[in-house]
Design a protein around this motif. Sequence first.
Motif, mmCIF file in Angstrom:
data_model
loop_
_atom_site.group_PDB
_atom_site.id
_atom_site.type_symbol
_atom_site.label_atom_id
_atom_site.label_comp_id
_atom_site.label_asym_id
_atom_site.label_seq_id
_atom_site.Cartn_x
_atom_site.Cartn_y
_atom_site.Cartn_z
ATOM 1 N N ASP A 63 -96.263 -1.397 -4.240
ATOM 2 C CA ASP A 63 -96.839 -1.106 -3.077
ATOM 3 C C ASP A 63 -97.187 0.296 -2.891
ATOM 4 O O ASP A 63 -96.083 0.837 -3.302
ATOM 5 N N VAL A 64 -98.311 0.568 -2.975
ATOM 6 C CA VAL A 64 -98.445 2.096 -2.515
ATOM 7 C C VAL A 64 -99.689 2.351 -1.543
ATOM 8 O O VAL A 64 -100.737 1.678 -1.527
ATOM 9 N N SER A 65 -99.650 3.254 -0.635
ATOM 10 C CA SER A 65 -100.559 3.509 0.349
ATOM 11 C C SER A 65 -100.894 5.159 0.584
ATOM 12 O O SER A 65 -99.638 5.663 0.658
ATOM 13 N N GLY A 66 -101.826 5.603 1.162
ATOM 14 C CA GLY A 66 -101.928 7.133 1.196
ATOM 15 C C GLY A 66 -103.324 7.432 1.548
ATOM 16 O O GLY A 66 -103.961 6.552 2.110
ATOM 17 N N SER A 67 -103.664 8.475 1.587
ATOM 18 C CA SER A 67 -105.216 9.017 2.069
ATOM 19 C C SER A 67 -105.885 9.330 0.903
ATOM 20 O O SER A 67 -107.150 10.379 0.896
ATOM 21 N N GLY A 68 -105.618 8.794 -0.437
ATOM 22 C CA GLY A 68 -106.484 9.053 -1.424
ATOM 23 C C GLY A 68 -107.853 8.567 -1.494
ATOM 24 O O GLY A 68 -108.248 7.949 -0.578
ATOM 25 N N PRO A 69 -108.381 8.776 -2.607
ATOM 26 C CA PRO A 69 -109.824 8.357 -2.718
ATOM 27 C C PRO A 69 -109.947 6.867 -2.851
ATOM 28 O O PRO A 69 -110.956 6.054 -2.320
ATOM 29 N N TYR A 70 -108.854 6.170 -3.310
ATOM 30 C CA TYR A 70 -108.964 4.661 -3.434
ATOM 31 C C TYR A 70 -107.665 4.140 -2.557
ATOM 32 O O TYR A 70 -106.684 4.652 -2.511
ATOM 33 N N THR A 71 -107.992 2.905 -2.244
ATOM 34 C CA THR A 71 -106.851 2.002 -1.839
ATOM 35 C C THR A 71 -106.469 0.866 -3.037
ATOM 36 O O THR A 71 -107.342 0.650 -4.021
ATOM 37 N N ALA A 96 -91.504 7.821 -9.221
ATOM 38 C CA ALA A 96 -92.292 7.835 -10.706
ATOM 39 C C ALA A 96 -92.497 9.307 -11.269
ATOM 40 O O ALA A 96 -92.548 10.166 -10.638
ATOM 41 N N TYR A 97 -92.222 9.098 -12.623
ATOM 42 C CA TYR A 97 -92.348 10.353 -13.436
ATOM 43 C C TYR A 97 -92.785 10.152 -14.776
ATOM 44 O O TYR A 97 -92.087 10.611 -15.669
ATOM 45 N N ASP A 98 -93.847 9.305 -15.015
ATOM 46 C CA ASP A 98 -94.624 8.923 -16.283
ATOM 47 C C ASP A 98 -96.084 8.828 -16.067
ATOM 48 O O ASP A 98 -96.341 8.652 -14.902
ATOM 49 N N THR A 99 -96.687 9.202 -17.159
ATOM 50 C CA THR A 99 -97.951 9.446 -16.948
ATOM 51 C C THR A 99 -98.871 8.166 -16.405
ATOM 52 O O THR A 99 -99.723 8.282 -15.325
ATOM 53 N N GLY A 100 -98.466 6.895 -16.961
ATOM 54 C CA GLY A 100 -98.960 5.776 -16.388
ATOM 55 C C GLY A 100 -98.797 5.471 -14.975
ATOM 56 O O GLY A 100 -99.762 5.223 -14.175
ATOM 57 N N ALA A 101 -97.687 5.493 -14.448
ATOM 58 C CA ALA A 101 -97.378 5.509 -12.829
ATOM 59 C C ALA A 101 -98.343 6.555 -12.270
ATOM 60 O O ALA A 101 -98.994 6.362 -11.065
ATOM 61 N N TRP A 102 -98.229 8.054 -12.904
ATOM 62 C CA TRP A 102 -98.860 9.011 -11.973
ATOM 63 C C TRP A 102 -100.479 8.757 -12.022
ATOM 64 O O TRP A 102 -100.924 9.116 -11.069
ATOM 65 N N ASN A 103 -100.873 7.940 -12.938
ATOM 66 C CA ASN A 103 -102.282 7.827 -13.029
ATOM 67 C C ASN A 103 -102.667 6.605 -12.120
ATOM 68 O O ASN A 103 -103.852 6.443 -11.767
ATOM 69 N N VAL A 104 -101.702 6.042 -11.433
ATOM 70 C CA VAL A 104 -101.930 5.033 -10.534
ATOM 71 C C VAL A 104 -101.861 5.955 -9.043
ATOM 72 O O VAL A 104 -102.754 5.739 -8.152
ATOM 73 N N LEU A 105 -100.942 6.729 -8.983
ATOM 74 C CA LEU A 105 -100.864 7.552 -7.957
ATOM 75 C C LEU A 105 -102.027 8.653 -7.464
ATOM 76 O O LEU A 105 -102.362 8.662 -6.399
ATOM 77 N N ARG A 106 -102.377 8.983 -8.553
ATOM 78 C CA ARG A 106 -103.671 9.958 -8.465
ATOM 79 C C ARG A 106 -104.954 9.365 -7.640
ATOM 80 O O ARG A 106 -105.721 10.016 -7.335
ATOM 81 N N GLN A 107 -104.833 8.174 -7.867
ATOM 82 C CA GLN A 107 -105.971 7.435 -7.199
ATOM 83 C C GLN A 107 -105.743 7.255 -5.734
ATOM 84 O O GLN A 107 -106.887 6.853 -5.108
ATOM 85 N N THR A 108 -104.612 7.165 -5.322
ATOM 86 C CA THR A 108 -104.244 6.555 -4.031
ATOM 87 C C THR A 108 -103.732 7.440 -3.017
ATOM 88 O O THR A 108 -103.927 7.321 -1.955
ATOM 89 N N LEU A 109 -102.948 8.615 -3.646
ATOM 90 C CA LEU A 109 -102.377 9.636 -2.755
ATOM 91 C C LEU A 109 -103.372 10.989 -2.975
ATOM 92 O O LEU A 109 -103.597 11.229 -4.214
ATOM 93 N N GLN A 110 -103.202 11.683 -1.819
ATOM 94 C CA GLN A 110 -103.797 12.906 -1.678
ATOM 95 C C GLN A 110 -102.690 13.942 -1.890
ATOM 96 O O GLN A 110 -101.418 13.835 -1.460
ATOM 97 N N THR A 111 -103.023 15.039 -2.675
ATOM 98 C CA THR A 111 -102.085 16.135 -2.709
ATOM 99 C C THR A 111 -102.869 17.339 -2.079
ATOM 100 O O THR A 111 -104.175 17.336 -2.064
ATOM 101 N N LEU A 112 -102.238 18.243 -1.788
ATOM 102 C CA LEU A 112 -102.677 19.496 -0.966
ATOM 103 C C LEU A 112 -103.861 20.086 -2.037
ATOM 104 O O LEU A 112 -104.757 20.659 -1.858
#
Length: 533
Positions: free
Chosen positions: A195-203, A58-74
Amino acid sequence: MNRKTLVLPLIAGLLAPVLAACGATVGGVDKGGAIVVGTTDQFVANSDTPAPFDPAYAYDTGAWNVLRQTLQTLMHVPRGGGDPVPEAASRCAFTDNASESYRCTLRDGLQFSDGKPVTAEDVKFSIERVLEIRSDNGAAGLLANIDTIEVKGDKELVFHLSTPDATFPYKLSTPVAGIVSRDAYDGKKLREGFDVSGSGPYTLETERDGDKLVSAVFTKNPHYKGDLKIRSGKVELRPFADAHGMGSALDSGDIDVMARAMAPDQIAELSENPRKDIALTEMPGLEIRYLGFNTKDPSVKDKAVRQAMASVIDRGSIADKVYGATAEPLYSLIPSSIAGHTNSFFNRYGEPSREKAAAILGGAGIDTPVKLTLNYTTDHYGPGTAAEFAALRDQLNATKLFSVTIKGAEWSKFRPAQKRGDYAVYGLGWFPDFPDPDNFIAPFLDKDNFLNSPYVSTAARDQLIPASRREADREAASASFTKLQDIVAADVPVLPLWQGKQYVAARSEVTGVEWALNSSSDLQLWELAQGSD
C-alpha cells in the motif's frame, strides 16, 4: 595508455534519447484503456522485505519507480535533465552562500489523493519519519545531513543542514523525500505490504499472488497539482520473471512497452532487424555494475586479495562477450559521462595482468589459490547477470591464483543477506539517485551507506565528501572526486566492472517513450500516451 580523463558535466544533448527504429501504427489487444508497461523488476513483501513501497524503506530502482508515480517531492529533475525544479513546491532556494539553509514554499491547493490538504507540517513529518525509522536499507543516508526542519505557517519550511550540501535540491527530488500523510503513515513504524498513498500524479491499485506483486495499476489522481503533465489516465506496470517472457508479451500485444530490463539478444535483434510494429529506443544510461566486498570477511579482509582481483579481471572481455554494444568497461565508480570521472583503476592497475596479481598476493604473504564465492542476484538486473558471473569465475580461475565458485539467489533473499554481511563478495548494480558524481561515491563511502559496508575511509568520509558538497559549482568539486576515486582504487572496497546503455521497446502507437525512462533509469509513466495528444 592514459585513460585518466575529466569529462564535462551532463548537458541536455547527452540526455536526449535516440530512436533506433520506428514504424507504422498497429492494433493491439484491449487492456481496459491502460498502457501496459512490462518490467523484470520483482516486488515482494515478506519478512525480509516488509515494506517495499514505504519511502522510509525503499532504496532500489524498481520500488522507487513505483513511488515516483504516487508520491510528490518538493523538487524533481526535468524531463531533459539539468538542475532540479519545483514540483510540490512553488519555489525553493538556498538562503545563504554556504549551502546550509534551504527554504521551500509549497504550491497553492496541494491535496493528497483522499482530498486532505498537504501542509508544510506533512513535509516535515515525512522527512523526519525517514530519519526516525532509519531503515537498514540505507535510504535515510541521503537525508542524514538535515539538522532541523523549521515550519513557517502551512506552506513554508526551511531545512537547516548540519554541513554544506550543494546537492541537497537533488536529494529532495528523490522518493526518500516523498510526501506522505500523517493520517496514513505511522511516524515510527514502516507501512508494510504494497500500500502506498500520496499526492503524486497517480493513485495505485495492486494485484498480488501470495507475497508477490503481479500488477500495479496507476490511475490519474484527480487531486494532483504539480509540475508534471499527465498524458495518460491509466498505466499498468506488470512484472515478468524474465526479459524473454516480457518480449513475448510485447509480440502478442499483451503489453505495450518493454522497459527494464531488456536482454542483450533482444536489443541486438531489434537493432539489426527493425520491425514496423515495434520501435526500439536507445536512451542514455548511468547504470554501473560492480563487485562489493565485506571487508571484515577473512577471505577478502586483506586488501591485497581485492587488489589482485582488480589487477586480473578483464572488464572489456566481460562487457563485449556478455553485453555487446550495450555496455563498456568501467574503471571508476563514477561513469565516464559524469563530471569528475577519472579512470583510477586503469591508472593504478593497467591492463589485466596475472603477473601483477601474483606479485600483489605474494608480497602480502597470501597463499594461493584464494578460495572465494561470488554471489549474484538471479532476477534483478536482467538475464546477462548469470553469464557475467560465469565469465568472472572463469577469468579468475584461469589464473590459478583463485579458486572461485558462483552462487545466485533471488533479489528478495539476496539483498537482505548482503546487508547482513553474509557474502564476502557480491555483485550489485547502481542506478543513481541523481546525476551528480556525489551520488556515485557517497552511497558507498559515507555514513549509513547503501551497502552496510564495514569499510571506512576517514579521509573520504570526514574530509573529501564534505569538501565536494561545499562546491555549488560542481566542476570545482572535481579535485575532491579525483582523490575519492583514487582511494577506492587503492583500497578496493568495491570493484567497478562496466557501465551500460538502456533501451525501451514499445508498440508503435505508443508515444512519449523517449521521455519515459531518464538517464538514472527513473520511469516517468506520465509521459506515455496512445497516439498523438
